[in-house]
Scaffold this active site. Structure first.
Site, PDB file in Angstrom:
ATOM      1  N   HIS A 101       0.828  -1.204   0.000  1.00 33.67           N
ATOM      2  CA  HIS A 101       0.000   0.000   0.000  1.00 33.67           C
ATOM      3  C   HIS A 101       0.865   1.258   0.000  1.00 33.67           C
ATOM      4  CE1 HIS A 101      -3.956   1.990   1.232  1.00 33.67           C
ATOM      5  NE2 HIS A 101      -4.259   1.208   0.213  1.00 33.67           N
ATOM      6  N   ASP A 155      -9.206  11.943  -4.182  1.00 31.79           N
ATOM      7  CA  ASP A 155      -8.057  11.671  -3.327  1.00 31.79           C
ATOM      8  C   ASP A 155      -7.306  12.976  -3.106  1.00 31.79           C
ATOM      9  OD1 ASP A 155      -5.698  10.231  -2.127  1.00 31.79           O
ATOM     10  OD2 ASP A 155      -6.745   8.491  -2.940  1.00 31.79           O
ATOM     11  N   HIS A 210     -11.834   8.754  -1.494  1.00 35.38           N
ATOM     12  CA  HIS A 210     -10.693   7.910  -1.116  1.00 35.38           C
ATOM     13  C   HIS A 210      -9.649   8.707  -0.329  1.00 35.38           C
ATOM     14  CE1 HIS A 210      -7.317   4.971  -2.068  1.00 35.38           C
ATOM     15  NE2 HIS A 210      -8.283   4.191  -1.653  1.00 35.38           N
ATOM     16  N   GLU A 258       2.636   0.332   4.512  1.00 28.94           N
ATOM     17  CA  GLU A 258       2.170   1.699   4.334  1.00 28.94           C
ATOM     18  C   GLU A 258       3.342   2.681   4.371  1.00 28.94           C
ATOM     19  OE1 GLU A 258      -0.966   2.431   3.849  1.00 28.94           O
ATOM     20  OE2 GLU A 258      -2.135   0.768   4.679  1.00 28.94           O
TER      21      GLU A 258
END
Length: 447
Positions: free
Chosen positions: A133, A164, A353, A381
């Protein structure tokens, strides 16, 4: 403001100095696509694309064609694409059995004279328990940072878009650091293989290598040796995290703990980890004004209209709304006073998002982290923390927030949110069954 944690990471972070004119906030998904294509076309040294997936559709084809054109025009270009190994080898959810994007990657490589290697990174042996991610595209000395993946809706190729955040940073040291992690921390691993070449190894055959990669990633970090701990000016710190209690998770909690006046949080899936809930409660207790922006359930990318056949995945937006309703009910007094503001984002049929945080008038966190238990425990992440002690970026920061709030409405009372009795029959039946067999808590941890 220093962190209130006893073993604080925040003051110890090494960062790269920035100038205000080296940071831009892009206006939206279409502008993000235009910027990405322009930077690819003008690249002279390197292009490193890292995303959850590069989809086989018109926008994905446009990006991949641009990469091949750039490589063909300048063979010396270092071009690398990195996506999630497992996500690339399955079709779209609910679309039946499909070969996945890897078959498309192989066909493109076979039919092009230029070579654009596409690597698959397996963060876990099953997608349910962890994916790649990471966010951020490195093109020469530019970093384009967004939580978006690469397909029609994320890039606003046609009518619909998935909203986003989109930031453009010009900083060679940051770009070098992000490239170094991809090159040496991911691509060099025995677990990582090219998806654009035939005869892929099975995930099962890579189990030991995947375990070794995940173990090393738990101790990995961006190389910031060229940075400084001097936090007197505008700067950016890259952060990495996978697994429980990782440095990124800790910094996120420390940032909330450091807030004194105002905190804004964005997340598309309202399912906050207990550690974040605790820090929010403490922030409210010390008088911090908090805004939380989440997507309306109809703006969730898993939402399926009630007119369509029920699928298990379509229950997710309702699970998140249940979680939000519980949170609002517990904090109704703070909502009434205006100290806590919960905002639902919705813009027609488009989806939401956004993720990230704004802390007081100093810190801005850019991240793909969904601020949920899955992100805090399972997925790999990253984030960029912008420290702005003198308020040099307050104007673009304010414009970005104004754009986000443009399509939101405030929840005045927890009863404004629907209950199980008001949900579509298929959704309500499934959620009742989930609650009855006591697996609801497990779902919240992995979805």
């Amino acid at each position: 403001m220093p962190s209130l944690f006893k073993r604080s990471l925040l003051p110890k972070l090494r960062s790269f100095p920035l100038t205000a004119d080296a940071v831009s906030v892009l206006a939206g998904a279409a502008e993000f696509r235009r910027c990405l294509l322009e930077k690819i076309a003008s690249a002279t040294r390197r292009i490193y694309i890292v995303a959850l997936y590069l989809q086989q559709d018109e926008a994905g084809q446009e990006i991949l064609d641009a990469l091949h054109a750039a490589k063909l025009a300048r063979p010396e270009l270092d071009v690398v694409v990195v996506v999630d190994w497992l996500r690339a080898q399955r079709g779209l959810i609910g679309a039946g059995k499909q070969p996945g994007n890897s078959a498309w990657y192989q066909e493109v490589t076979r039919t092009h004279a230029s070579e654009v290697p596409i690597y698959g990174v397996p963060v876990q042996t099953r997608e349910l328990f962890g994916v790649l991610h990471l966010k951020g595209f490195v093109i020469d000395d530019w970093v384009i940072y967004s939580g978006a993946s690469l397909n029609n809706v994320y890039l606003h190729k046609f009518d619909k878009y998935r909203y986003d955040r989109y930031h453009l940073l010009h900083n060679r040291e940051l770009a070098d650091s992000m490239q170094h992690l991809v090159q040496h921390g991911l691509v060099a691993s025995k677990a990582v293989h090219r998806l654009d070449l035939p005869n892929l190894p099975t995930t099962r055959s890579l189990r030991n290598d995947i375990g070794d990669l995940r173990s090393r990633l738990k101790h990995a970090a961006y190389d910031t040796t060229q940075g400084t701990t001097d936090r007197t000016g505008l700067s950016v710190s890259p952060l990495l995290g996978v697994g429980k209690n990782n440095p990124l998770n800790r910094v996120i909690c420390e940032l909330i703990a450091s807030a004194q006046q105002q905190l804004t949080i964005c997340t598309p899936y309202f399912n906050l980890p207990l550690t974040i809930i605790r820090e929010i409660n403490r922030a409210l207790a010390r008088g911090v004004k908090i805004d939380i922006v989440v997507g309306d359930k109809t703006a969730n990318d898993f939402y399926i209209p009630p007119s369509e056949p029920f699928r298990v995945i379509s229950a997710l937006p309702y699970l998140y709304e249940i979680s939000l309703r519980r949170f609002a009910k517990r904090h109704q007094r703070n909502i009434n006073s205006g100290q806590l503001n919960l905002h639902l984002w919705r813009d027609g049929d488009n989806t939401y998002h956004l993720k990230g945080m704004w802390i007081d008038r100093r810190y801005t966190l850019l991240t793909g982290n969904n601020l949920n238990p899955r992100a805090f425990r399972l997925d790999l992440e990253n984030a960029l923390l912008i420290d702005d002690p003198h308020g040099e970026l307050l104007e673009p920061r304010g414009k970005e927030l104004a754009e986000i709030f443009q399509h939101t409405r405030r929840i005045e009372h927890f009863q404004n949110l629907e209950t199980l009795a008001e949900y579509p029959a298929g959704v309500a039946k499934f959620l009742k069954r989930v609650s009855r067999v006591r697996i609801e808590r497990l779902l919240y941890r992995i979805l």
